[in-house]
Scaffold this active site. Structure first.
Site, PDB file in Angstrom:
ATOM      1  N   ASP A 164     -46.792 -14.114  36.102  1.00 19.32           N
ATOM      2  CA  ASP A 164     -47.489 -13.667  37.411  1.00 19.32           C
ATOM      3  C   ASP A 164     -48.696 -14.636  37.531  1.00 19.32           C
ATOM      4  O   ASP A 164     -49.652 -14.981  36.479  1.00 19.32           O
ATOM      5  CB  ASP A 164     -47.778 -12.398  37.531  1.00 19.32           C
ATOM      6  CG  ASP A 164     -48.560 -12.009  38.703  1.00 19.32           C
ATOM      7  OD1 ASP A 164     -47.767 -11.870  39.711  1.00 19.32           O
ATOM      8  OD2 ASP A 164     -49.737 -11.415  38.660  1.00 19.32           O
ATOM      9  N   GLU A 188     -39.274 -20.470  18.964  1.00 20.49           N
ATOM     10  CA  GLU A 188     -39.091 -19.944  17.866  1.00 20.49           C
ATOM     11  C   GLU A 188     -37.498 -19.005  17.925  1.00 20.49           C
ATOM     12  O   GLU A 188     -37.152 -18.649  16.882  1.00 20.49           O
ATOM     13  CB  GLU A 188     -40.300 -18.852  17.295  1.00 20.49           C
ATOM     14  CG  GLU A 188     -41.447 -19.666  17.082  1.00 20.49           C
ATOM     15  CD  GLU A 188     -42.699 -18.740  16.843  1.00 20.49           C
ATOM     16  OE1 GLU A 188     -42.363 -17.454  16.960  1.00 20.49           O
ATOM     17  OE2 GLU A 188     -43.978 -19.045  16.597  1.00 20.49           O
TER      18      GLU A 188
END
Length: 573
Positions: free
Chosen positions: A221, A283
């Site tokens: 956002d 990751e």
């Protein structure tokens, strides 16, 4: 009018087709859920996670690849959930973390990925950090997590600058001790200080928290708003007025503003944040995806969508455009070019929780810019200008078929698959959006696109919930658009979406597009697999090439030809 979904020279290429599970997002169909208005399982009038889980078979049948959840975090709902009090929990009115885990497990079983909204620009004023900042006082480490500055004047009772927030009214709020805090949105949404390492570390913790619970990505956002250089501006005695800021914002959107010239939007420092996030995303296997909500110029959008940043950025141009072939063609060319610059794929969207539903936008008289017309429509409570909802639905179906056939990902907003219209008439006392309260007589807000979903044409609350009335009540006109009504009608908008998404999955492959016609009144292009798309905007019907057959049409053909405001998907005969 019948709206039957009949089933039966320049090349643009992006050389990164969806070839592996890590690339699932490149051409995904993402369904946005506004949780409080989707499905209420416990009957309290507010949609919840258990309700979402109960509708996963519906979403699977629709053919979506992923769902994007608007905020479901603890919130006072002063901005529809975008005022977040706790980033690593679920609002008790919506459910529990266990409910969230059940939902993600059900989605995984159905082959649907989950994307969640992250709100990094600001928190709720109920957030424990902000409450601690108010108690700690000026100069404290607690206040340094946000943007507090001394007021001006001998009594420090004047705001540091005459800036206006996005929702209207002052952007600096006094706290009673000579200091003010910055809020680009509502006063209940204080802006974080992203120069503070503690803020950065806490958001990394939040990203890992939800990733470890099984989400596949994030919608960011106000991605262009986090980094700010407030002191440089305030201490320079420049840009204290809202007029100066407004001028800079317009130049920013037009792409004529020098980099970093705006004090709090689209600054280069923001990309340091997202490069740090990308390391976290990578990751995981497959890497997490992210899409930026960034209202910036085309030349800046690729920076947000870069491979070492968020990876994708929303293209909002379609939802800003009138129903016009030349406008749509330019947007397609520009958006695919933007995506190619970053190595990303573009995103296509016509409706979301912040804008007037496109079935209503395209029902309004064209005046060169739908925003002004649409605002007048809402301010007059739907009475003027007159909305031709039949025309709007016909155009919305055609436009949606167009974007669903374009290379890249597509985002659809809950209820658009039913052809829901914007709710313009609503008692003022039932409105909830802060823009209505902060801009009286200027903006009625976004509640009209956040109305509760109609699941049943009969019965209590149109099937939304078994108990209290919905927090935003459906109009009677929604009954004929309810899921169970449209499910039985082979010509319904719901069944058009189902057929379109099914075909899209079969046909979507390499991210190539070839223009086939320079007809000024059509949009006509070709995709791989012999897939052609023709949208007719002209008054005269367009004939179908003799070597093609209609695989899907947004409306009835006329003597085998494509009438106005209609789209067809064509395959080799």
């Amino acid at each position: 009018m019948s709206l039957q979904p009949t089933q039966t020279n320049m090349t643009i290429s992006n050389a990164n087709p969806q070839t592996s599970s890590a690339d699932w997002w490149r051409q995904a169909l993402v369904y946005q859920i506004y949780p409080r208005s989707f499905m209420d399982a416990n009957g309290d009038g507010i949609g919840d996670l258990v309700g979402i889980t109960s509708k996963i078979p519906y979403l699977k049948d629709l053919g979506v690849d992923a769902i994007w959840l608007s905020p479901f975090y603890p919130s006072a709902l002063k901005d529809g959930g975008y005022d977040v009090a706790d980033y690593r929990n679920v609002d008790p009115k919506i459910g529990t973390l266990a409910d969230f885990d059940d939902m993600t497990s059900a989605c995984k079983a159905a082959g649907i990925k989950v994307i969640v909204d992250i709100v990094p620009n600001h928190s709720s004023d109920d957030h424990e950090w902000f409450q601690a900042a108010l108690k700690a006082g000026p100069g404290s480490p607690e206040r340094n997590r946000y943007i507090f500055r001394d007021g001006l004047g001998p009594n420090k009772d004047q705001a540091p600058a005459d800036w206006e927030c996005m929702f209207g009214g002052p952007a600096w709020e006094p706290v009673g001790d000579g200091q003010y805090y910055l809020h680009l949105f509502d006063a209940s949404q204080p802006d974080f200080n992203w120069e503070n390492p503690e803020v950065r570390a806490d958001f990394i913790k939040t990203l890992r928290f939800w990733a470890d619970r099984g989400v596949s990505g994030f919608r960011i956002d106000v991605a262009h708003g986090c980094s700010k250089k407030v002191d440089e501006i305030l201490n320079s005695n420049k840009l204290h007025s809202q007029e100066e800021i407004a001028s800079l914002s317009l130049k920013m959107l037009e792409g004529t503003l020098d980099d970093d010239a705006h004090p709090y939007l689209d600054r280069n420092e923001v990309f340091d944040i997202y490069r740090e996030w990308r390391k976290v995303f990578n990751e995981y296997s497959p890497p997490l995806t992210a899409v930026a909500e960034a209202w910036v110029s085309s030349k800046r959008k690729p920076l947000y969508a870069s491979a070492d940043g968020l990876g994708q950025a929303f293209s909002f141009d379609m939802l800003m455009a009138p129903f016009d072939p030349s406008a749509f063609k330019k947007i397609i060319v520009d958006s695919l070019d933007d995506a190619a610059q970053s190595g990303s794929s573009t995103t296509w969207v016509f409706s979301n929780h912040d804008v007037i539903r496109h079935a209503t936008r395209h029902a309004l008289p064209d005046d060169g810019g739908y925003h002004e017309t649409a605002r007048k429509y809402l301010l007059n409570k739907g009475k003027a200008p007159v909305a031709d909802l039949e025309l709007g639905l016909r155009r919305a179906r055609a436009a949606t078929m167009m974007i669903l056939a374009l290379p890249g990902s597509a985002y659809i907003y809950q209820g658009e698959e039913l052809g829901l219209f914007e709710v313009a008439e609503m008692p003022d006392e039932e409105r909830q959006d802060p823009t209505f309260f902060r801009k009286p007589g200027v903006d009625v807000g976004r509640d009209g696109c956040r109305i509760a979903m109609p699941w049943s044409g009969e019965g209590k609350n149109m099937g939304f919930g078994p108990g209290k009335r919905p927090h935003l009540v459906q109009p009677e006109g929604y009954r004929k658009l309810a899921v169970d009504v449209e499910d039985k009608d082979p010509n319904s908008t719901l069944n058009l979406y189902r057929k379109a998404l099914g075909l899209r999955h079969e046909l979507q492959c390499a991210e190539d597009l070839e223009w086939l016609s320079d007809d000024a009144e059509t949009v006509h292009f070709k995709r791989p697999n012999g897939w052609e798309v023709l949208v007719n905007f002209g008054k005269e019907a367009r004939s179908i090439p003799s070597n093609r057959k209609v695989a899907l049409s947004s409306g009835d053909l006329v003597d085998g030809a494509v009438p106005t405001d209609t789209a067809v998907w064509l395959l080799p005969a």
